[in-house]
Design an enzyme around this catalytic site. Structure first.
Site, mmCIF file in Angstrom:
data_model
loop_
_atom_site.group_PDB
_atom_site.id
_atom_site.type_symbol
_atom_site.label_atom_id
_atom_site.label_comp_id
_atom_site.label_asym_id
_atom_site.label_seq_id
_atom_site.Cartn_x
_atom_site.Cartn_y
_atom_site.Cartn_z
ATOM 1 N N ASN A 61 0.813 -1.230 0.000
ATOM 2 C CA ASN A 61 0.000 0.000 0.000
ATOM 3 C C ASN A 61 0.844 1.276 0.000
ATOM 4 O O ASN A 61 0.484 2.263 -0.648
ATOM 5 C CB ASN A 61 -1.001 -0.006 1.161
ATOM 6 C CG ASN A 61 -0.336 -0.012 2.515
ATOM 7 O OD1 ASN A 61 0.700 -0.645 2.703
ATOM 8 N ND2 ASN A 61 -0.909 0.696 3.454
ATOM 9 N N THR B 107 -3.164 -9.293 8.994
ATOM 10 C CA THR B 107 -3.164 -10.008 10.276
ATOM 11 C C THR B 107 -3.011 -11.518 10.072
ATOM 12 O O THR B 107 -2.271 -12.176 10.813
ATOM 13 C CB THR B 107 -4.452 -9.662 11.046
ATOM 14 O OG1 THR B 107 -4.390 -8.262 11.369
ATOM 15 C CG2 THR B 107 -4.590 -10.456 12.331
ATOM 16 N N THR C 122 -1.449 -13.077 7.660
ATOM 17 C CA THR C 122 -0.046 -13.363 7.320
ATOM 18 C C THR C 122 0.823 -13.239 8.572
ATOM 19 O O THR C 122 1.728 -14.049 8.783
ATOM 20 C CB THR C 122 0.462 -12.387 6.237
ATOM 21 O OG1 THR C 122 -0.513 -12.296 5.200
ATOM 22 C CG2 THR C 122 1.779 -12.855 5.639
ATOM 23 N N GLU D 252 3.400 -5.459 12.303
ATOM 24 C CA GLU D 252 2.492 -4.320 12.090
ATOM 25 C C GLU D 252 1.390 -4.813 11.179
ATOM 26 O O GLU D 252 1.639 -5.059 9.992
ATOM 27 C CB GLU D 252 3.246 -3.147 11.452
ATOM 28 C CG GLU D 252 4.399 -2.615 12.276
ATOM 29 C CD GLU D 252 3.967 -1.999 13.598
ATOM 30 O OE1 GLU D 252 2.789 -1.617 13.731
ATOM 31 O OE2 GLU D 252 4.806 -1.925 14.508
ATOM 32 N N CYS E 66 -3.215 1.633 6.235
ATOM 33 C CA CYS E 66 -3.622 0.902 7.443
ATOM 34 C C CYS E 66 -4.224 1.849 8.476
ATOM 35 O O CYS E 66 -4.966 1.429 9.353
ATOM 36 C CB CYS E 66 -2.420 0.163 8.019
ATOM 37 S SG CYS E 66 -1.029 1.271 8.318
ATOM 38 N N GLU F 128 7.295 0.264 16.180
ATOM 39 C CA GLU F 128 8.344 0.799 15.319
ATOM 40 C C GLU F 128 8.489 2.278 15.640
ATOM 41 O O GLU F 128 7.811 2.820 16.492
ATOM 42 C CB GLU F 128 7.959 0.592 13.844
ATOM 43 C CG GLU F 128 7.823 -0.870 13.463
ATOM 44 C CD GLU F 128 7.551 -1.064 11.977
ATOM 45 O OE1 GLU F 128 6.837 -0.241 11.376
ATOM 46 O OE2 GLU F 128 8.071 -2.050 11.417
HETATM 47 P P1 NAD Z 1 0.024 -9.352 3.041
HETATM 48 O O1 NAD Z 1 0.027 -9.853 4.435
HETATM 49 O O2 NAD Z 1 -0.723 -10.135 2.026
HETATM 50 O O3 NAD Z 1 1.516 -9.223 2.474
HETATM 51 C C1 NAD Z 1 2.496 -8.455 3.133
HETATM 52 C C2 NAD Z 1 3.865 -9.010 2.779
HETATM 53 O O4 NAD Z 1 3.977 -10.315 3.325
HETATM 54 C C3 NAD Z 1 4.088 -9.159 1.282
HETATM 55 O O5 NAD Z 1 5.427 -8.841 0.988
HETATM 56 C C4 NAD Z 1 3.815 -10.638 1.060
HETATM 57 O O6 NAD Z 1 4.451 -11.157 -0.090
HETATM 58 C C5 NAD Z 1 4.374 -11.235 2.324
HETATM 59 N N1 NAD Z 1 3.861 -12.548 2.660
HETATM 60 C C6 NAD Z 1 2.698 -13.122 2.273
HETATM 61 N N2 NAD Z 1 2.609 -14.374 2.785
HETATM 62 C C7 NAD Z 1 3.725 -14.585 3.519
HETATM 63 C C8 NAD Z 1 4.205 -15.679 4.294
HETATM 64 N N3 NAD Z 1 3.521 -16.802 4.423
HETATM 65 N N4 NAD Z 1 5.394 -15.525 4.923
HETATM 66 C C9 NAD Z 1 6.092 -14.384 4.842
HETATM 67 N N5 NAD Z 1 5.702 -13.327 4.097
HETATM 68 C C10 NAD Z 1 4.521 -13.421 3.446
HETATM 69 O O7 NAD Z 1 -0.481 -7.863 3.132
HETATM 70 P P2 NAD Z 1 -0.745 -6.879 1.924
HETATM 71 O O8 NAD Z 1 -2.013 -7.308 1.256
HETATM 72 O O9 NAD Z 1 0.486 -6.708 1.141
HETATM 73 O O10 NAD Z 1 -0.971 -5.491 2.703
HETATM 74 C C11 NAD Z 1 -2.210 -5.113 3.203
HETATM 75 C C12 NAD Z 1 -2.290 -5.363 4.697
HETATM 76 O O11 NAD Z 1 -1.199 -4.722 5.352
HETATM 77 C C13 NAD Z 1 -3.526 -4.765 5.314
HETATM 78 O O12 NAD Z 1 -4.065 -5.693 6.226
HETATM 79 C C14 NAD Z 1 -3.017 -3.535 6.044
HETATM 80 O O13 NAD Z 1 -3.798 -3.132 7.136
HETATM 81 C C15 NAD Z 1 -1.676 -4.004 6.473
HETATM 82 N N6 NAD Z 1 -0.791 -2.873 6.764
HETATM 83 C C16 NAD Z 1 -0.472 -2.626 8.057
HETATM 84 C C17 NAD Z 1 0.337 -1.538 8.372
HETATM 85 C C18 NAD Z 1 0.713 -1.223 9.785
HETATM 86 O O14 NAD Z 1 1.613 -0.426 9.987
HETATM 87 N N7 NAD Z 1 0.087 -1.817 10.773
HETATM 88 C C19 NAD Z 1 0.825 -0.727 7.342
HETATM 89 C C20 NAD Z 1 0.469 -1.014 6.030
HETATM 90 C C21 NAD Z 1 -0.339 -2.101 5.748
#
Ligand code: NAD
Length: 526
Positions: A196, A274, A276, A294, A328, A507
């Site tokens: 994002n 969450t 993941t 996060e 997020c 963080e």
């Molecule tokens: P995602 O969990 O699908 O992917 C995030 C990263 O994790 C990607 O690089 C992905 O390739 C990797 N990943 C996926 N499966 C994995 C596994 N089994 N092991 C290790 N890595 C793996 O999330 P997304 O769709 O890319 O992002 C959207 C989500 O991120 C939303 O839920 C959003 O709220 C959250 N987010 C949170 C924050 C925060 O600071 N809390 C900030 C930005 C986004």
């Protein structure tokens, strides 16, 4: 293209939506021109190659496999991405381990200088980075130009400087001993980031890790990897020692999982969903790795009748729909004191209807494309669910079809829904798109209960002019961040993170530097 106005310089291809090529930016292979195109100076003629950065060099995955990279505003492939696997992670870990001792020996000042050089090069090429981020993610170019890339530069500079100011504690044990805290980098850090805010969140992790003296194996999202590769090119130009930062492109189940499970990576910093995060924790916790997670959010916005209405309205539109609602921290449940509700509803819906959905390269665009076709369907399915649950769609709720080269793009009209209670799925599940609900409340207690009534606890926003209420409610919010009469006002020194299912750890500032170091107490008998 010589105009000094940055936004004016971001002129799109006259025949399609895409942006000018920047030769200095990335590897590009020419594609056959698309029908009707003559100029060759635009990205529409290029297939970009997004490579791994391991041991100081750029290379495809060892397997030679590729993933498709999509331009969300066009709904078509524009890049191919190294589809790496555990064997590439193994190479990256070996390079990071080899580079570790010299990187630590460089000292704080040396690491500071190296990171500052990288930051200066990103700043030099801010336009190209912003255009690339927009193309890869679908966000408006002006947003990337004003928020994403400047913040990535700030992350690098902030942590480069912060490490110069890190203190260590000493404790005198009466006249028996002196204790001091010695902080050493954990070693090779694993950093995994989402799509994002691609470069913004990528640098938010790697900058403190590198500043602290760790070497890094990082994985950006496979959905938006372009600017991570551009950063790798700037690291090479800046003379960052080979192996200090390694970037492995590819999917979560292959690359992310291999990083998480690697025995030589003792710390994992993850931002993403969450579910993941739970998978990562299940692997990393029994290995006793340090973990910073996060995760998702379902952030409440509490609007009281005594707020500054115009300021609240302006910022609530922004907190709802900035980056297509894919931040997020975006507020997705707007709770409004009943006496203000009719006025709020009318004014808010009017403002939202006026938002311009369109070409991300155009300066007047408010809402660009959502990040992928899968995400488009996920968001629209949530709107369908909201209707099934009895919600009334006050505006939006549908795909927006643009003309010409953006006809295949993944655009959604900003959506406002009312008539749903706090317990329904629409108000419990993260949608992460341009969709918000509005709900009236009668009492402060009711508002707090609804605000805290989800499994998430990332951020909350309060709008009130009552000083004691500000403090009272801020302490009652079960979220890691509380904004009062503002949103996304960030100070990089502050702790950043979520409660409950929104994450573990913090963080930002010294919290991040501490995460990437191991504290050791040294006790010397006097
Ligand atoms: P995602 O969990 O699908 O992917 C995030 C990263 O994790 C990607 O690089 C992905 O390739 C990797 N990943 C996926 N499966 C994995 C596994 N089994 N092991 C290790 N890595 C793996 O999330 P997304 O769709 O890319 O992002 C959207 C989500 O991120 C939303 O839920 C959003 O709220 C959250 N987010 C949170 C924050 C925060 O600071 N809390 C900030 C930005 C986004």
């Amino acid at each position: 293209m010589n105009c000094s106005n940055r936004l004016a310089r971001v002129s799109a291809c006259p025949l399609c939506s895409c942006v000018p090529r920047n030769e200095r930016v990335t590897r590009q292979a020419l594609l056959p021109p698309r029908a009707g195109h003559r100029a060759t100076s635009y990205l529409c003629f290029t297939m970009q190659e997004i490579l791994n950065y391991i041991g100081g060099t750029l290379a495809p995955a060892r397997s030679g496999a590729w993933l498709d990279g999509f331009a969300p505003a066009e709904g078509r492939v524009f890049a191919r991405i190294a589809d790496s696997g555990p064997e590439d992670v193994e190479l990256a870990v070996a390079a990071a381990e080899k580079a570790g001792p010299a990187w630590v020996a460089l000292g704080r000042q040396g690491r500071h200088d190296a990171l500052m050089r990288v930051a200066a090069l990103v700043e030099r090429d801010l336009d190209g980075f912003a255009r690339a981020e927009s193309r890869d993610n679908g966000k408006p170019v002006h947003l990337a130009m004003e928020v994403d890339i400047p913040r990535a530069i700030a992350n690098l500079r902030f942590f480069a400087t912060a490490i110069l100011h890190q203190e260590s504690a000493a404790h005198i044990t009466d006249d028996q001993a002196v204790n001091y805290t010695d902080r050493q980098p954990v070693g090779v850090a694993g950093c995994i980031s989402p799509w994002n805010l691609p470069l913004y969140l990528f640098t938010w992790k790697i900058a403190p890790a590198l500043a602290a003296g760790c070497t890094v194996v990082a994985k950006p999202s496979e959905i938006t990897p372009l600017t991570s590769m551009m950063l790798a090119e700037r690291c090479m130009e800046a003379g960052l020692p080979p192996g200090v930062l390694n970037i492995v492109q590819g999917t979560g189940p292959k690359v992310g999982a291999a990083i998480t499970a690697h025995p030589s990576i003792p710390a994992i910093s993850f931002t993403g969903g969450t579910a993941t995060g739970a998978r990562i924790a299940a692997v990393a916790a029994p290995m006793f790795k340090k973990l910073s997670l996060e995760l998702g959010g379902k952030n409440p916005v509490l609007v009281f009748a005594d707020c500054d209405f115009e300021e609240m309205l302006k910022e609530t539109v922004r907190s709802s729909f900035s980056n297509q609602g894919q931040i997020c921290l975006c507020g997705s449940r707007i709770l409004v004191e009943r006496s203000l509700y009719p006025r709020f509803k009318e004014a808010f819906v009017q403002r939202v209807k006026a938002l311009r959905v369109g070409d991300p390269a155009v300066a007047s665009t408010d809402i660009g494309a959502v990040v992928s076709e899968a995400h488009l369907h996920k968001v629209l399915n949530h709107v369908a669910l909201a209707k099934e649950e009895g919600g009334a769609v006050l505006c939006g709720g549908h795909r927006v079809e643009l003309d010409g080269p953006l006809a295949g793009g993944w655009f959604i009209a900003p959506t406002v829904i009312e008539g749903l209670g706090p317990g329904c799925r629409t108000n419990q599940e993260e949608i992460f798109g341009p969709v918000v609900t509005i709900q009236p409340f009668d009492t402060e207690e009711e508002a707090v209960q609804a605000a805290n009534g989800t499994r998430y606890g990332l951020a909350s926003v309060l709008w009130t002019s009552n000083g004691s209420r500000m403090h009272r409610l801020a302490r009652l919010m079960k979220s890691g961040i509380v904004w009062v009469n503002c949103w996304m006002l960030r100070d990089l020194r502050t702790p950043f993170g979520g409660m409950k299912h929104s994450g573990v750890g913090r963080e930002g500032g010294m919290e991040a530097l501490n995460f990437f170091t191991e504290a050791r107490n040294v006790c010397i008998k006097l």
